[in-house]
Design an enzyme around this catalytic site. Sequence first.
Site, short mmCIF file in Angstrom:
data_model
loop_
_atom_site.label_atom_id
_atom_site.label_comp_id
_atom_site.label_asym_id
_atom_site.label_seq_id
_atom_site.Cartn_x
_atom_site.Cartn_y
_atom_site.Cartn_z
N MET A 1 -25.17 -4.63 -23.89
CA MET A 1 -25.56 -4.00 -22.65
C MET A 1 -24.63 -4.45 -21.53
O MET A 1 -24.93 -5.41 -20.84
CB MET A 1 -27.01 -4.34 -22.29
CG MET A 1 -28.03 -4.04 -23.35
SD MET A 1 -28.00 -2.32 -23.76
CE MET A 1 -29.11 -2.32 -25.12
N PRO A 2 -23.51 -3.83 -21.37
CA PRO A 2 -22.56 -4.23 -20.34
C PRO A 2 -23.11 -4.06 -18.92
O PRO A 2 -23.75 -3.06 -18.61
CB PRO A 2 -21.37 -3.30 -20.57
CG PRO A 2 -21.51 -2.84 -21.99
CD PRO A 2 -22.97 -2.78 -22.23
N HIS A 3 -22.84 -5.07 -18.11
CA HIS A 3 -23.17 -5.01 -16.68
C HIS A 3 -21.92 -5.40 -15.92
O HIS A 3 -21.29 -6.42 -16.21
CB HIS A 3 -24.30 -5.97 -16.32
CG HIS A 3 -24.54 -6.02 -14.84
ND1 HIS A 3 -25.11 -4.98 -14.15
CD2 HIS A 3 -24.26 -6.97 -13.93
CE1 HIS A 3 -25.17 -5.30 -12.86
NE2 HIS A 3 -24.66 -6.50 -12.71
#
Length: 76
Positions: A1-3
Amino acid sequence: MPHFQIKLLEGKTEEQKQKLAEEVVKAAQRVIGYGDESYSVTIEDFTFGEWKNKVYPTDIMGRKEILYKAPGYKME
């Protein structure tokens, strides 16, 4: 889950920030995959003084072990 956490000098419009977030996600999708629902982006504004005294020395130069693209400028 890239942020992605994006830090900017103040002065950019909400429209520019929205477009930047969209383009960062598109670029990341091309490189690492994942669907749109997997990404999140925050954008934080800083004054020049805050940039010079906190962002540059602490968040940029103070984290060289995770800095993948160094700035082409120096702040003393």
